[in-house]
Design an enzyme around this catalytic site. Structure first.
Site, PDB file in Angstrom:
ATOM      1  N   ALA A 172       0.810  -1.206   0.041  1.00 36.80           N
ATOM      2  CA  ALA A 172       0.043  -0.022   0.170  1.00 36.80           C
ATOM      3  C   ALA A 172       1.037   1.195   0.066  1.00 36.80           C
ATOM      4  O   ALA A 172       2.189   1.108   0.216  1.00 36.80           O
ATOM      5  CB  ALA A 172      -0.851  -0.084   1.148  1.00 36.80           C
ATOM      6  N   LYS A 173       0.279   2.289  -0.452  1.00 44.10           N
ATOM      7  CA  LYS A 173       1.095   3.588  -0.087  1.00 44.10           C
ATOM      8  C   LYS A 173       0.030   4.682   0.040  1.00 44.10           C
ATOM      9  O   LYS A 173      -1.076   4.603  -0.434  1.00 44.10           O
ATOM     10  CB  LYS A 173       1.657   3.936  -1.446  1.00 44.10           C
ATOM     11  N   GLY A 174       0.511   5.691   0.869  1.00 43.96           N
ATOM     12  CA  GLY A 174      -0.496   6.889   1.018  1.00 43.96           C
ATOM     13  C   GLY A 174       0.337   8.221   0.801  1.00 43.96           C
ATOM     14  O   GLY A 174       1.541   8.213   0.618  1.00 43.96           O
ATOM     15  N   ASP A 217       7.576   8.200   5.259  1.00 41.72           N
ATOM     16  CA  ASP A 217       8.135   8.306   4.028  1.00 41.72           C
ATOM     17  C   ASP A 217       8.608   9.842   3.797  1.00 41.72           C
ATOM     18  O   ASP A 217       8.727  10.718   4.635  1.00 41.72           O
ATOM     19  CB  ASP A 217       7.127   7.906   2.894  1.00 41.72           C
TER      20      ASP A 217
END
Ligand code: NAD
Length: 400
Positions: A94-96, A135
């Site tokens: 996943a990534k946000g 991140d």
């Protein structure tokens, strides 16, 4: 990256529909985040893209950056699926992100953004669903606010996010994990190629989180770190730089000893191992002819352009791809997650020894795959990752 997935699918003989299914994201959440700025309101856009849960809860960072958009978050979410599969941790990808220039934010604004993002997205988050991490533009403090907001909404669950401060359910060793992993992979690469680690010359571009710990652990392993650069400049010393000594300085420009050079020249030094650990796209068709290292260990994400990669491989250089070389951070996140779930803290020595042995196994797995299919390490890494995710899909009965 979809090209690499298609190539891996072809090597593995997967059906076209299966490859397409592996490239799709499972869920995409887009939210608006109104932020009070001065006496007005600015409406930001936030994202969470969940690419795959085939092998476990989705895992991936959240970044605050002005260039964040849905396509970028999708690509990064997919990359996390392949990375977690490659190192064989029980996660998906996943990534946000939030589209905002992090350098313009006050601490209060940063806190407000992550709390609003969490409130809007918490229904798809949680330690068994999707676990964010820091991140670009976010850090341990941001993760502490995320955890606090999640606790208010869903109750106590420290494993809902990783990369937390050590004082607040974080794991000692997590901060150094990416750099430590890069150094371990560098050593494994030399050993695999029957070369001596002791005294082998290493050059490192980047002296941030990844570069610093890479340099320190390389020195501890017996490498001779002969040149280091960051954005402020470079230093060079053929007899070996004392890394512990220069760790005291914030930037390379502040280091008083050693001959000075610059970042571009550092890449071009004669050495056995070159570790780009700063930016993407630094080894290109323009400078590839001046790169002398036999082994390139990609600490940064995408430091080698596709055409430079081709030239280097043609010349016989060995490139260990980013997806493997800098995966120590995700491995460290896995250790933090397991400790939080067990409510049992490991001493840092256990964290380090687990990291070292799991990285060595990931490296051996990729090397074996490259020999099996007679392909370079980057292709082998994707083949192995795709094989594992497709295998999980098939066992679950989702794909034929
Ligand atoms: P960081 O911000 O802590 O450090 C970046 C370093 O690069 C700094 O030392 C900076 O001075 C240097 N730099 C910037 N421009 C430069 C230039 N032109 N020449 C030489 N040096 C330059 O970032 P980081 O966390 O160390 O990440 C570095 C790279 O590794 C990025 O590509 C990042 O995406 C990747 N990465 C990081 C992690 C992690 O856990 N931190 C994990 C995987 C991948």
């Amino acid at each position: 990256m979809n090209e690499k997935i298609s190539q891996a699918g072809a090597i593995l003989g997967l059906k076209e529909g299966v490859v397409q299914a592996l490239q799709q994201c499972e869920r995409e959440v887009v939210v608006s985040i109104p932020l009070r700025r001065g006496d007005d309101v600015e409406v930001l856009t936030g994202y969470r893209v969940q690419h795959s849960s085939a092998r476990g809860p989705r895992k991936g960072g959240i970044r605050f950056h002005q260039d964040v958009d849905l396509d970028e978050v999708r690509a990064l979410a997919s990359l996390m699926t392949w990375k977690t599969a490659l190192i064989d941790v029980p996660f998906g990808g996943a990534k946000g992100g939030v589209t905002v220039d992090a350098s313009t934010l006050t601490d209060l604004e940063r806190e407000e953004i992550i709390r609003r993002w969490t409130r809007s997205i918490h229904h798809v988050l949680g330690h068994q669903r999707d676990i964010p991490a820091p991140d670009m533009g976010t850090d341990a403090r941001t993760m502490a606010w995320l955890m606090d907001e999640f606790h208010r909404l869903e109750g106590f669950q420290p494993a809902c996010v990783t990369g937390k401060p050590v004082e607040l359910f974080g794991a000692p060793g997590r901060e150094e994990a990416t750099g430590r992993g890069v150094a371990m992979i560098a050593a494994a690469t030399l050993e695999e190629n029957r070369e001596k680690v002791k005294g082998a010359r290493v050059v490192i571009q980047g002296f941030g989180n990844v570069g610093r710990f890479t340099a320190l652990v390389c020195q501890q392993l017996g490498f001779k770190v002969i040149a280091i650069a960051d954005v402020s400049g470079g230093i060079i010393h053929p007899d070996g730089i004392n890394v512990e000594e220069i760790m005291k300085y914030k930037t390379i420009r502040d280091v008083p000893s050693y001959d000075k050079t610059n970042s571009a020249e550092v890449l071009e030094q004669r050495c056995e191992v070159l570790i780009p650990a700063a930016l993407g796209g630094v080894i290109t068709s323009s400078n590839v002819d001046k790169i002398h290292a036999q082994y390139i260990i990609e600490g940064a994400n995408q430091p080698t352009t596709a055409d430079a990669d081709w030239v280097l491989r043609d010349r016989g250089s060995i490139i260990v791809p980013d997806i493997l070389a800098n995966s120590g951070g995700v491995m460290g996140s896995y250790f933090e997650w397991t400790q939080n779930i067990q409510q049992y803290s490991w001493p840092i020595e256990k964290f380090r020894s687990e990291l070292d042995s799991r990285m060595a196994k990931a490296f051996a797995d990729v090397y074996r795959e490259s020999k099996l299919h007679l392909v370079d390490l980057r292709t082998a890494a994707f083949v192995l990752a795709v094989k594992r995710v497709a295998g999980a899909f098939a066992l679950r009965g989702i794909l034929v």
